[in-house]
Design an enzyme around this catalytic site. Sequence first.
Site, PDB file in Angstrom:
ATOM      1  N   PHE A 160      55.208  46.995  39.774  1.00 35.65           N
ATOM      2  CA  PHE A 160      56.312  46.594  38.887  1.00 35.65           C
ATOM      3  C   PHE A 160      56.158  47.099  37.452  1.00 35.65           C
ATOM      4  O   PHE A 160      57.125  47.129  36.701  1.00 35.65           O
ATOM      5  CB  PHE A 160      56.443  45.056  38.876  1.00 35.65           C
ATOM      6  CG  PHE A 160      55.428  44.371  37.981  1.00 35.65           C
ATOM      7  CD1 PHE A 160      55.635  44.284  36.606  1.00 35.65           C
ATOM      8  CD2 PHE A 160      54.249  43.850  38.496  1.00 35.65           C
ATOM      9  CE1 PHE A 160      54.697  43.670  35.777  1.00 35.65           C
ATOM     10  CE2 PHE A 160      53.308  43.243  37.681  1.00 35.65           C
ATOM     11  CZ  PHE A 160      53.530  43.162  36.312  1.00 35.65           C
ATOM     12  N   LYS A 184      59.137  53.500  48.095  1.00 33.96           N
ATOM     13  CA  LYS A 184      59.387  52.054  48.146  1.00 33.96           C
ATOM     14  C   LYS A 184      58.943  51.470  46.810  1.00 33.96           C
ATOM     15  O   LYS A 184      57.760  51.263  46.566  1.00 33.96           O
ATOM     16  CB  LYS A 184      58.624  51.367  49.282  1.00 33.96           C
ATOM     17  CG  LYS A 184      59.190  49.960  49.491  1.00 33.96           C
ATOM     18  CD  LYS A 184      58.186  48.891  49.810  1.00 33.96           C
ATOM     19  CE  LYS A 184      57.336  48.377  48.719  1.00 33.96           C
ATOM     20  NZ  LYS A 184      57.965  47.481  47.724  1.00 33.96           N
ATOM     21  N   GLU A 187      59.614  45.375  44.640  1.00 40.66           N
ATOM     22  CA  GLU A 187      60.805  44.523  44.832  1.00 40.66           C
ATOM     23  C   GLU A 187      61.123  43.737  43.557  1.00 40.66           C
ATOM     24  O   GLU A 187      62.208  43.193  43.424  1.00 40.66           O
ATOM     25  CB  GLU A 187      60.609  43.575  46.028  1.00 40.66           C
ATOM     26  CG  GLU A 187      59.550  42.486  45.857  1.00 40.66           C
ATOM     27  CD  GLU A 187      58.108  42.973  46.062  1.00 40.66           C
ATOM     28  OE1 GLU A 187      57.897  44.203  46.154  1.00 40.66           O
ATOM     29  OE2 GLU A 187      57.209  42.116  46.096  1.00 40.66           O
ATOM     30  N   SER A 237      47.852  46.356  42.951  1.00 42.11           N
ATOM     31  CA  SER A 237      46.639  45.549  42.774  1.00 42.11           C
ATOM     32  C   SER A 237      45.561  45.961  43.788  1.00 42.11           C
ATOM     33  O   SER A 237      45.867  46.516  44.845  1.00 42.11           O
ATOM     34  CB  SER A 237      46.990  44.074  42.958  1.00 42.11           C
ATOM     35  OG  SER A 237      47.543  43.891  44.250  1.00 42.11           O
ATOM     36  N   CYS A 292      47.925  49.156  33.396  1.00 43.58           N
ATOM     37  CA  CYS A 292      46.638  49.236  34.107  1.00 43.58           C
ATOM     38  C   CYS A 292      45.565  49.809  33.194  1.00 43.58           C
ATOM     39  O   CYS A 292      44.388  49.755  33.521  1.00 43.58           O
ATOM     40  CB  CYS A 292      46.775  50.047  35.376  1.00 43.58           C
ATOM     41  SG  CYS A 292      47.134  51.762  35.044  1.00 43.58           S
ATOM     42  N   GLU A 390      40.917  40.523  36.786  1.00 47.94           N
ATOM     43  CA  GLU A 390      42.035  41.196  36.114  1.00 47.94           C
ATOM     44  C   GLU A 390      43.040  40.136  35.683  1.00 47.94           C
ATOM     45  O   GLU A 390      43.510  39.340  36.513  1.00 47.94           O
ATOM     46  CB  GLU A 390      42.709  42.199  37.059  1.00 47.94           C
ATOM     47  CG  GLU A 390      43.905  42.867  36.398  1.00 47.94           C
ATOM     48  CD  GLU A 390      44.568  43.947  37.248  1.00 47.94           C
ATOM     49  OE1 GLU A 390      44.710  43.763  38.464  1.00 47.94           O
ATOM     50  OE2 GLU A 390      44.962  44.979  36.655  1.00 47.94           O
TER      51      GLU A 390
HETATM   52  P1  NAD Z   1      51.120  44.605  43.856  1.00 42.16           P
HETATM   53  O1  NAD Z   1      49.863  45.051  44.500  1.00 42.16           O
HETATM   54  O2  NAD Z   1      51.499  43.178  43.977  1.00 42.16           O
HETATM   55  O3  NAD Z   1      52.371  45.424  44.452  1.00 42.16           O
HETATM   56  C1  NAD Z   1      52.374  46.825  44.495  1.00 42.16           C
HETATM   57  C2  NAD Z   1      53.255  47.290  45.650  1.00 42.16           C
HETATM   58  O4  NAD Z   1      52.695  46.813  46.883  1.00 42.16           O
HETATM   59  C3  NAD Z   1      54.679  46.752  45.591  1.00 42.16           C
HETATM   60  O5  NAD Z   1      55.563  47.779  45.992  1.00 42.16           O
HETATM   61  C4  NAD Z   1      54.677  45.595  46.582  1.00 42.16           C
HETATM   62  O6  NAD Z   1      55.911  45.408  47.218  1.00 42.16           O
HETATM   63  C5  NAD Z   1      53.634  46.013  47.591  1.00 42.16           C
HETATM   64  N1  NAD Z   1      52.895  44.870  48.151  1.00 42.16           N
HETATM   65  C6  NAD Z   1      52.579  43.708  47.506  1.00 42.16           C
HETATM   66  N2  NAD Z   1      51.872  42.902  48.321  1.00 42.16           N
HETATM   67  C7  NAD Z   1      51.748  43.557  49.492  1.00 42.16           C
HETATM   68  C8  NAD Z   1      51.114  43.239  50.743  1.00 42.16           C
HETATM   69  N3  NAD Z   1      50.484  42.078  50.925  1.00 42.16           N
HETATM   70  N4  NAD Z   1      51.175  44.137  51.734  1.00 42.16           N
HETATM   71  C9  NAD Z   1      51.810  45.318  51.564  1.00 42.16           C
HETATM   72  N5  NAD Z   1      52.426  45.674  50.407  1.00 42.16           N
HETATM   73  C10 NAD Z   1      52.401  44.804  49.393  1.00 42.16           C
HETATM   74  O7  NAD Z   1      51.037  45.068  42.340  1.00 42.16           O
HETATM   75  P2  NAD Z   1      52.029  44.705  41.139  1.00 42.16           P
HETATM   76  O8  NAD Z   1      51.852  43.266  40.789  1.00 42.16           O
HETATM   77  O9  NAD Z   1      53.397  45.211  41.430  1.00 42.16           O
HETATM   78  O10 NAD Z   1      51.440  45.632  39.971  1.00 42.16           O
HETATM   79  C11 NAD Z   1      50.377  45.251  39.147  1.00 42.16           C
HETATM   80  C12 NAD Z   1      49.061  45.813  39.636  1.00 42.16           C
HETATM   81  O11 NAD Z   1      49.129  47.238  39.703  1.00 42.16           O
HETATM   82  C13 NAD Z   1      47.913  45.513  38.682  1.00 42.16           C
HETATM   83  O12 NAD Z   1      46.792  45.141  39.449  1.00 42.16           O
HETATM   84  C14 NAD Z   1      47.673  46.834  37.968  1.00 42.16           C
HETATM   85  O13 NAD Z   1      46.367  47.009  37.478  1.00 42.16           O
HETATM   86  C15 NAD Z   1      47.988  47.802  39.063  1.00 42.16           C
HETATM   87  N6  NAD Z   1      48.296  49.132  38.548  1.00 42.16           N
HETATM   88  C16 NAD Z   1      47.342  50.101  38.672  1.00 42.16           C
HETATM   89  C17 NAD Z   1      47.569  51.370  38.173  1.00 42.16           C
HETATM   90  C18 NAD Z   1      46.511  52.435  38.288  1.00 42.16           C
HETATM   91  O14 NAD Z   1      46.784  53.583  37.978  1.00 42.16           O
HETATM   92  N7  NAD Z   1      45.312  52.113  38.725  1.00 42.16           N
HETATM   93  C19 NAD Z   1      48.795  51.662  37.555  1.00 42.16           C
HETATM   94  C20 NAD Z   1      49.756  50.658  37.461  1.00 42.16           C
HETATM   95  C21 NAD Z   1      49.499  49.381  37.961  1.00 42.16           C
END
Ligand code: NAD
Length: 497
Positions: A160, A184, A187, A237, A292, A390
């Site tokens: 997000f 994708k 959401e 994450s 991040c 985090e």
């Molecule tokens: P998230 O892991 O909750 O979601 C990321 C994606 O995975 C979304 O599209 C979501 O729909 C999907 N998803 C969520 N739960 C899932 C599951 N159980 N099974 C399958 N798919 C699932 O992450 P977020 O809250 O949207 O974003 C924040 C996180 O992203 C933070 O941890 C941040 O550090 C990380 N991030 C990392 C980088 C990097 O380059 N390392 C860059 C941006 C964000």
Amino acid sequence: METTSTQDVTVQHEMRLFVNGEWHRSKSDSRLPVNNPATGKVIATVPTGAGEDVNAAVAAAAAAFPEWRRTPAEDRIQYLFKLKNILEDHVEELARLITIENGKTLAESRAELKRTVENVEVACGIPMMMQGYNLEDVAQGIDEMMIRQPLGVVAAITPFNFPVMVPFWFLPYAIACGNTFILKPSEKVPLSMSHLFELMEPLKLPPGVVNLVHGTRPVVDALLDHPDVRAISFVGSTPVARYIYAQAAAHGKRVQCQGGAKNHVVILPDSDVEMATRITADSAFGCAGQRCLAVSVAVTVGEAQRLFRQPIADAAGAIRAASGLDPDAQMGPVITPESKRRIEGLIAQGVGDGAAILVDGRKGAPEKGNFLKPTVLDGVPAASALSNTEIFGPVLSLVHAKTLDEAIELLRQNPYGNQASIFTSSGAAARKFRYEAPAGNIGVNIGVAAPMATFPFSGWKSSFLGVLHGQGRDAVEFYTEEKVVVERWPKEWSRKF
Ligand code: NAD
């Protein structure tokens, strides 16, 4: 179609899928609300998604692949030159949408779009970057060459916090290399990419080259299971990164997963403390700490503790949290009420574990929306769970070390390795840090060491699973397969001609 008007931009109210060059309703009837984090207002609905949605997108992408792959790289990038113009012509409306669905300030949204465009520009270099190499006479009369070929259907699953930039770590490179692509998005922030797909329609990319599906885990699982999806790029994450990495590998897919972070900045006593304070505050509290690469822990070394403590508390206390659309806002809300509660809980845990609270961001924030103000905790004990958790919110922990070695040791104990920064005027200290710090992105007198698009967006330890990162040459390697050809053409045969 019902639409939502977000001041000067009218967008779909019910998010649809872009598959095979057309907009479709999801086969799933289940919908989630998309909320504006600054107001709590529902601004759209997004389907939770269905396996059939993914099957349709993969079928369209697979059908488009043979022709797209045959399209010369030089012709493929002509679409990207036009895409760059589209992005630049619509910066203000896209920035507004990002701000409305994500909460960041308009200035932060514009900066995100600048980084988005940069990735398109770099992908325009594919005719050079995708070249292989060759050597004549590897044995007498035998030549050998390595050529790069696209994989086929590839997909990206994105978070997000950068609704447009993170998808663009993948989309331009994937299609420039001759792959067909499925996105994708999160959401929580489906609006800006949906609108950008609408803006891309005049490009007249062949149907199926780029596809957009919406949803949650069922959609991700369908992408992971589908035998025609050759590669998965994930950003989000760490727990989800681990799941996707394992599932994609089990299904024989190429996979790159960028995960969470806990970034440290080390402040030496010889640093320009005024600069270190300003830049650390921007890194820790910009985008409400939801980057991040946001600094989460400031490790002061020696005398720096005394020099840095009050100025950083003052800087944090002076930041104005308000709706990102407010031109005077310096920080927007966090993404959801659950996220706000989780961050407040972590602050309470840090205090419970013995940290002093220098600035308490739980107080004085706007009541409506998911607002928190910057928080500074001093002396978070190493044993506290907060040290290695985090937070992904506007919270900075101050920790003290006697020496640079001790500070680097703290970084080694951190499970993550996305970014580490140092503030110093000593070249030798900077070099030691660059050499020893266990993180994939290193900043020297820099608070957010975000690589330009020509470099890989690195990340180590629990912040990254895989080998090849997003952006730059890594992206080209990730999205192509190497083929090595060994040829024998006996010299006698040429006498016939
Ligand atoms: P998230 O892991 O909750 O979601 C990321 C994606 O995975 C979304 O599209 C979501 O729909 C999907 N998803 C969520 N739960 C899932 C599951 N159980 N099974 C399958 N798919 C699932 O992450 P977020 O809250 O949207 O974003 C924040 C996180 O992203 C933070 O941890 C941040 O550090 C990380 N991030 C990392 C980088 C990097 O380059 N390392 C860059 C941006 C964000």
